[in-house]
Scaffold this motif. Sequence first.
Motif, PDB file in Angstrom:
ATOM      1  N   ALA A  60       0.823  -1.211   0.000  1.00 51.56           N
ATOM      2  CA  ALA A  60       0.000   0.000   0.000  1.00 51.56           C
ATOM      3  C   ALA A  60       0.856   1.260   0.000  1.00 51.56           C
ATOM      4  O   ALA A  60       0.482   2.260  -0.616  1.00 51.56           O
ATOM      5  CB  ALA A  60      -0.937   0.002   1.205  1.00 51.56           C
ATOM      6  N   ALA A  61       1.992   1.229   0.667  1.00 54.13           N
ATOM      7  CA  ALA A  61       2.842   2.415   0.770  1.00 54.13           C
ATOM      8  C   ALA A  61       3.279   2.928  -0.597  1.00 54.13           C
ATOM      9  O   ALA A  61       3.492   4.126  -0.777  1.00 54.13           O
ATOM     10  CB  ALA A  61       4.067   2.122   1.643  1.00 54.13           C
ATOM     11  N   GLU A  62       3.386   2.030  -1.564  1.00 55.65           N
ATOM     12  CA  GLU A  62       3.800   2.434  -2.910  1.00 55.65           C
ATOM     13  C   GLU A  62       2.694   3.155  -3.683  1.00 55.65           C
ATOM     14  O   GLU A  62       2.941   3.707  -4.750  1.00 55.65           O
ATOM     15  CB  GLU A  62       4.254   1.203  -3.698  1.00 55.65           C
ATOM     16  CG  GLU A  62       5.493   0.554  -3.126  1.00 55.65           C
ATOM     17  CD  GLU A  62       5.846  -0.739  -3.822  1.00 55.65           C
ATOM     18  OE1 GLU A  62       5.155  -1.123  -4.790  1.00 55.65           O
ATOM     19  OE2 GLU A  62       6.816  -1.381  -3.391  1.00 55.65           O
ATOM     20  N   LEU A  98       0.354   5.341  -2.066  1.00 57.66           N
ATOM     21  CA  LEU A  98      -0.153   6.475  -1.279  1.00 57.66           C
ATOM     22  C   LEU A  98       0.664   7.710  -1.635  1.00 57.66           C
ATOM     23  O   LEU A  98       1.677   7.996  -1.017  1.00 57.66           O
ATOM     24  CB  LEU A  98      -0.061   6.163   0.221  1.00 57.66           C
ATOM     25  CG  LEU A  98      -0.886   4.963   0.686  1.00 57.66           C
ATOM     26  CD1 LEU A  98      -0.575   4.637   2.140  1.00 57.66           C
ATOM     27  CD2 LEU A  98      -2.368   5.212   0.486  1.00 57.66           C
ATOM     28  N   HIS A  99       0.194   8.451  -2.627  1.00 56.23           N
ATOM     29  CA  HIS A  99       0.965   9.579  -3.144  1.00 56.23           C
ATOM     30  C   HIS A  99       0.451  10.939  -2.707  1.00 56.23           C
ATOM     31  O   HIS A  99       1.220  11.890  -2.624  1.00 56.23           O
ATOM     32  CB  HIS A  99       1.001   9.529  -4.675  1.00 56.23           C
ATOM     33  CG  HIS A  99       1.549   8.236  -5.200  1.00 56.23           C
ATOM     34  ND1 HIS A  99       2.864   7.866  -5.050  1.00 56.23           N
ATOM     35  CD2 HIS A  99       0.945   7.218  -5.846  1.00 56.23           C
ATOM     36  CE1 HIS A  99       3.049   6.678  -5.597  1.00 56.23           C
ATOM     37  NE2 HIS A  99       1.907   6.266  -6.090  1.00 56.23           N
ATOM     38  N   SER A 100      -0.824  11.053  -2.427  1.00 54.40           N
ATOM     39  CA  SER A 100      -1.388  12.358  -2.084  1.00 54.40           C
ATOM     40  C   SER A 100      -2.069  12.307  -0.721  1.00 54.40           C
ATOM     41  O   SER A 100      -2.368  11.232  -0.197  1.00 54.40           O
ATOM     42  CB  SER A 100      -2.413  12.784  -3.148  1.00 54.40           C
ATOM     43  OG  SER A 100      -3.567  11.967  -3.061  1.00 54.40           O
ATOM     44  N   GLU A 101      -2.311  13.475  -0.184  1.00 55.40           N
ATOM     45  CA  GLU A 101      -3.011  13.565   1.103  1.00 55.40           C
ATOM     46  C   GLU A 101      -4.414  12.961   1.001  1.00 55.40           C
ATOM     47  O   GLU A 101      -4.893  12.331   1.936  1.00 55.40           O
ATOM     48  CB  GLU A 101      -3.097  15.024   1.562  1.00 55.40           C
ATOM     49  CG  GLU A 101      -1.741  15.662   1.826  1.00 55.40           C
ATOM     50  CD  GLU A 101      -0.919  14.897   2.850  1.00 55.40           C
ATOM     51  OE1 GLU A 101      -1.444  14.546   3.929  1.00 55.40           O
ATOM     52  OE2 GLU A 101       0.261  14.635   2.565  1.00 55.40           O
ATOM     53  N   GLU A 102      -5.054  13.139  -0.156  1.00 54.63           N
ATOM     54  CA  GLU A 102      -6.396  12.598  -0.356  1.00 54.63           C
ATOM     55  C   GLU A 102      -6.371  11.072  -0.362  1.00 54.63           C
ATOM     56  O   GLU A 102      -7.250  10.428   0.212  1.00 54.63           O
ATOM     57  CB  GLU A 102      -7.006  13.116  -1.672  1.00 54.63           C
ATOM     58  CG  GLU A 102      -7.308  14.596  -1.673  1.00 54.63           C
ATOM     59  CD  GLU A 102      -6.069  15.478  -1.909  1.00 54.63           C
ATOM     60  OE1 GLU A 102      -5.046  14.980  -2.441  1.00 54.63           O
ATOM     61  OE2 GLU A 102      -6.125  16.660  -1.550  1.00 54.63           O
ATOM     62  N   GLU A 103      -5.368  10.481  -1.019  1.00 56.42           N
ATOM     63  CA  GLU A 103      -5.247   9.023  -1.041  1.00 56.42           C
ATOM     64  C   GLU A 103      -4.973   8.479   0.358  1.00 56.42           C
ATOM     65  O   GLU A 103      -5.550   7.467   0.757  1.00 56.42           O
ATOM     66  CB  GLU A 103      -4.128   8.598  -1.990  1.00 56.42           C
ATOM     67  CG  GLU A 103      -4.439   8.828  -3.439  1.00 56.42           C
ATOM     68  CD  GLU A 103      -3.250   8.630  -4.362  1.00 56.42           C
ATOM     69  OE1 GLU A 103      -3.504   8.419  -5.559  1.00 56.42           O
ATOM     70  OE2 GLU A 103      -2.083   8.697  -3.911  1.00 56.42           O
ATOM     71  N   ILE A 104      -4.118   9.164   1.086  1.00 54.53           N
ATOM     72  CA  ILE A 104      -3.802   8.734   2.454  1.00 54.53           C
ATOM     73  C   ILE A 104      -5.042   8.818   3.334  1.00 54.53           C
ATOM     74  O   ILE A 104      -5.361   7.881   4.073  1.00 54.53           O
ATOM     75  CB  ILE A 104      -2.639   9.563   3.027  1.00 54.53           C
ATOM     76  CG1 ILE A 104      -1.338   9.175   2.317  1.00 54.53           C
ATOM     77  CG2 ILE A 104      -2.512   9.382   4.538  1.00 54.53           C
ATOM     78  CD1 ILE A 104      -0.160  10.074   2.617  1.00 54.53           C
ATOM     79  N   ALA A 128      -2.051   0.184   8.759  1.00 59.05           N
ATOM     80  CA  ALA A 128      -2.299   1.297   7.836  1.00 59.05           C
ATOM     81  C   ALA A 128      -1.431   2.500   8.199  1.00 59.05           C
ATOM     82  O   ALA A 128      -0.864   3.155   7.319  1.00 59.05           O
ATOM     83  CB  ALA A 128      -3.772   1.680   7.846  1.00 59.05           C
ATOM     84  N   LEU A 129      -1.314   2.797   9.491  1.00 56.54           N
ATOM     85  CA  LEU A 129      -0.428   3.884   9.922  1.00 56.54           C
ATOM     86  C   LEU A 129       1.019   3.570   9.530  1.00 56.54           C
ATOM     87  O   LEU A 129       1.763   4.463   9.115  1.00 56.54           O
ATOM     88  CB  LEU A 129      -0.515   4.103  11.432  1.00 56.54           C
ATOM     89  CG  LEU A 129      -1.652   4.976  11.910  1.00 56.54           C
ATOM     90  CD1 LEU A 129      -1.700   4.986  13.436  1.00 56.54           C
ATOM     91  CD2 LEU A 129      -1.525   6.389  11.376  1.00 56.54           C
ATOM     92  N   ALA A 147       5.265   5.298   3.393  1.00 55.55           N
ATOM     93  CA  ALA A 147       5.036   6.119   2.199  1.00 55.55           C
ATOM     94  C   ALA A 147       5.678   7.494   2.355  1.00 55.55           C
ATOM     95  O   ALA A 147       6.185   8.072   1.396  1.00 55.55           O
ATOM     96  CB  ALA A 147       3.536   6.258   1.934  1.00 55.55           C
ATOM     97  N   ARG A 148       5.674   8.012   3.568  1.00 57.41           N
ATOM     98  CA  ARG A 148       6.232   9.340   3.822  1.00 57.41           C
ATOM     99  C   ARG A 148       7.726   9.304   4.117  1.00 57.41           C
ATOM    100  O   ARG A 148       8.388  10.325   4.067  1.00 57.41           O
ATOM    101  CB  ARG A 148       5.513   9.978   5.008  1.00 57.41           C
ATOM    102  CG  ARG A 148       4.052  10.254   4.772  1.00 57.41           C
ATOM    103  CD  ARG A 148       3.848  11.710   4.392  1.00 57.41           C
ATOM    104  NE  ARG A 148       2.471  12.053   4.253  1.00 57.41           N
ATOM    105  CZ  ARG A 148       1.707  12.561   5.219  1.00 57.41           C
ATOM    106  NH1 ARG A 148       2.211  12.776   6.412  1.00 57.41           N
ATOM    107  NH2 ARG A 148       0.449  12.847   4.987  1.00 57.41           N
TER     108      ARG A 148
END
Length: 108
Positions: A24-26, A28-34, A53-54, A60-61
């Motif tokens: 999933a981390a790959e 999660l590109h935007s704040e909306e997706e996160i 998930a966290l 991702a970050r």
Amino acid sequence: RTAHRTGLGQAMKRTKETFTRWDAAEHLHSEEEIAAYLHACADEDDPQLMLAALGDVARARGILNLAQQTGLTRMGLYKAFSGAGNPSYATVTKVAHALGLKISVSAG
């Protein structure tokens, strides 16, 4: 005597399927997706899923940056948010804050 089979009786060639692990981390590109990902996980009402998930969001970050912001070790973060981890609420809130997230409770 040998018989030559044709049609359905013929041996089928086997093909080997390969699978890659989905991370999933790959994705999660935007704040909306996160936000959408975390909301979907929270809706499942599964504490382990929410912690995982966290962890996905943390990866991702960037775990190294998060470790520096929280004062926790990289390995400690990986362990805390793995399936085997059991982080304290203080750790969860510290990480959430460093990720720019706010934990809130609402009536169902």
